[in-house]
Design a protein around this motif. Sequence first.
Motif, PDB file in Angstrom:
ATOM      1  N   ALA A 157     -43.913 -48.060 -14.592  1.00  0.00           N
ATOM      2  CA  ALA A 157     -43.608 -47.605 -13.233  1.00  0.00           C
ATOM      3  C   ALA A 157     -43.442 -48.811 -12.317  1.00  0.00           C
ATOM      4  O   ALA A 157     -44.172 -49.798 -12.428  1.00  0.00           O
ATOM      5  CB  ALA A 157     -44.720 -46.707 -12.711  1.00  0.00           C
ATOM      6  N   ALA A 158     -42.478 -48.723 -11.428  1.00  0.00           N
ATOM      7  CA  ALA A 158     -42.152 -49.869 -10.568  1.00  0.00           C
ATOM      8  C   ALA A 158     -43.271 -50.181  -9.582  1.00  0.00           C
ATOM      9  O   ALA A 158     -43.542 -51.345  -9.303  1.00  0.00           O
ATOM     10  CB  ALA A 158     -40.850 -49.622  -9.816  1.00  0.00           C
ATOM     11  N   ASN A 159     -43.914 -49.149  -9.027  1.00  0.00           N
ATOM     12  CA  ASN A 159     -44.953 -49.409  -8.013  1.00  0.00           C
ATOM     13  C   ASN A 159     -45.972 -48.276  -7.971  1.00  0.00           C
ATOM     14  O   ASN A 159     -45.627 -47.112  -8.167  1.00  0.00           O
ATOM     15  CB  ASN A 159     -44.332 -49.624  -6.631  1.00  0.00           C
ATOM     16  N   PRO A 160     -47.247 -48.609  -7.672  1.00  0.00           N
ATOM     17  CA  PRO A 160     -48.316 -47.607  -7.723  1.00  0.00           C
ATOM     18  C   PRO A 160     -48.571 -46.858  -6.415  1.00  0.00           C
ATOM     19  O   PRO A 160     -49.430 -45.985  -6.381  1.00  0.00           O
ATOM     20  CB  PRO A 160     -49.541 -48.451  -8.068  1.00  0.00           C
ATOM     21  N   ASP A 161     -47.844 -47.181  -5.351  1.00  0.00           N
ATOM     22  CA  ASP A 161     -48.120 -46.573  -4.036  1.00  0.00           C
ATOM     23  C   ASP A 161     -48.099 -45.046  -4.104  1.00  0.00           C
ATOM     24  O   ASP A 161     -47.171 -44.448  -4.636  1.00  0.00           O
ATOM     25  CB  ASP A 161     -47.077 -47.035  -3.009  1.00  0.00           C
ATOM     26  N   ASN A 197     -50.230 -55.740  -9.122  1.00  0.00           N
ATOM     27  CA  ASN A 197     -50.094 -56.478 -10.382  1.00  0.00           C
ATOM     28  C   ASN A 197     -49.774 -57.948 -10.059  1.00  0.00           C
ATOM     29  O   ASN A 197     -48.777 -58.237  -9.399  1.00  0.00           O
ATOM     30  CB  ASN A 197     -48.971 -55.849 -11.206  1.00  0.00           C
ATOM     31  N   ARG A 198     -50.617 -58.854 -10.541  1.00  0.00           N
ATOM     32  CA  ARG A 198     -50.454 -60.265 -10.192  1.00  0.00           C
ATOM     33  C   ARG A 198     -49.124 -60.844 -10.701  1.00  0.00           C
ATOM     34  O   ARG A 198     -48.667 -61.895 -10.232  1.00  0.00           O
ATOM     35  CB  ARG A 198     -51.617 -61.108 -10.736  1.00  0.00           C
ATOM     36  N   ASN A 199     -48.530 -60.138 -11.630  1.00  0.00           N
ATOM     37  CA  ASN A 199     -47.217 -60.505 -12.137  1.00  0.00           C
ATOM     38  C   ASN A 199     -46.219 -60.753 -10.996  1.00  0.00           C
ATOM     39  O   ASN A 199     -45.382 -61.654 -11.071  1.00  0.00           O
ATOM     40  CB  ASN A 199     -46.744 -59.365 -13.058  1.00  0.00           C
ATOM     41  N   MET A 200     -46.339 -59.991  -9.902  1.00  0.00           N
ATOM     42  CA  MET A 200     -45.419 -60.147  -8.765  1.00  0.00           C
ATOM     43  C   MET A 200     -45.478 -61.564  -8.198  1.00  0.00           C
ATOM     44  O   MET A 200     -44.463 -62.151  -7.850  1.00  0.00           O
ATOM     45  CB  MET A 200     -45.758 -59.144  -7.651  1.00  0.00           C
ATOM     46  N   TYR A 223     -55.022 -51.974  -0.943  1.00  0.00           N
ATOM     47  CA  TYR A 223     -54.962 -51.788  -2.399  1.00  0.00           C
ATOM     48  C   TYR A 223     -53.686 -52.313  -3.056  1.00  0.00           C
ATOM     49  O   TYR A 223     -53.586 -52.346  -4.281  1.00  0.00           O
ATOM     50  CB  TYR A 223     -55.234 -50.327  -2.772  1.00  0.00           C
ATOM     51  N   THR A 224     -52.721 -52.761  -2.239  1.00  0.00           N
ATOM     52  CA  THR A 224     -51.517 -53.393  -2.822  1.00  0.00           C
ATOM     53  C   THR A 224     -51.336 -54.814  -2.277  1.00  0.00           C
ATOM     54  O   THR A 224     -51.438 -55.779  -3.024  1.00  0.00           O
ATOM     55  CB  THR A 224     -50.249 -52.562  -2.519  1.00  0.00           C
TER      56      THR A 224
END
Length: 273
Positions: A157-161, A197-200, A223-224
């Motif tokens: 999934a692209a984003n958890p928002d 995600n620290r990957n960003m 949280y993001t």
Amino acid sequence: MDYTKLKNTELFLFDMDGTLYLGDNVYEGAIELMEDLPRLGKKYIYLTNNSSRAGEDYITRLKKLGFPCERENVFTSGMATGMYLNQRHPGASVYLAGTKAFYRELVSYGIRLVNDELGHTDADTVDVVVQGFDTELVYEKLDRACHYLRRGSVFIAANPDWVCPMPAGEVLPDCGSICALLTAASSVRPNYIGKPNRNMIDVISEMTGIPNEKICAVGDRIYTDIAVAQNAGSVSVLVMSGETDEKILAEAERKPDYVLRDVHELHEILKTL
Ligand SMILES: [Mg+2]
């Protein structure tokens, strides 16, 4: 207050909604800050978890609102998803449940999509299901995604928002909420690519050559926006101009490095360093 971490920051990552503007309402001092950053010796990237729009769309939108913005100034969770797929699942067949803009973004990264822009496909199985913040969602896409997940596809999934903030206190159901539906139906949980995600930040550090500890994330959501900085070993600035209020801040387990009223206050501080 000790502002050494802001002084040492070489690159600022700015969240947009709730940080620089809300809807089409640009916050006071936001454009002036962005225009002044090069003079202050700071680089900047607009960093968004919104996977409903492509990077190109953001350049157009930001310029229209009056912000300075070139191609190297934008990074989205959609772009991060394209890069992640190429790194971790090269050549994989992918079913995308997302907007037409996200579809075109993944095509630009050379991703092998089994569906068309509207989500139609004849494929019986796929390697990966990608879910985005799909503002063009129709039942067929949920049906297809669920079908593939129940047959063993990897779920990204692209984003958890959970929600996307809108003016006047309204919100739109975002990617995290759509994924909750798919998880309920398939028992498969997604791997989220966007903030926190620290990957960003790791990817941006690689692209710019700037180490994580000299990168500072600025945003309105703990949280993001703040969590991504903490996960990546970067600096964090929480602005109280968006969804976080004093109660949410008090309940947060990990506090931001700095809490400021808005980006105008950040500008005033940077000018004194
Ligand atoms: Mg925000």
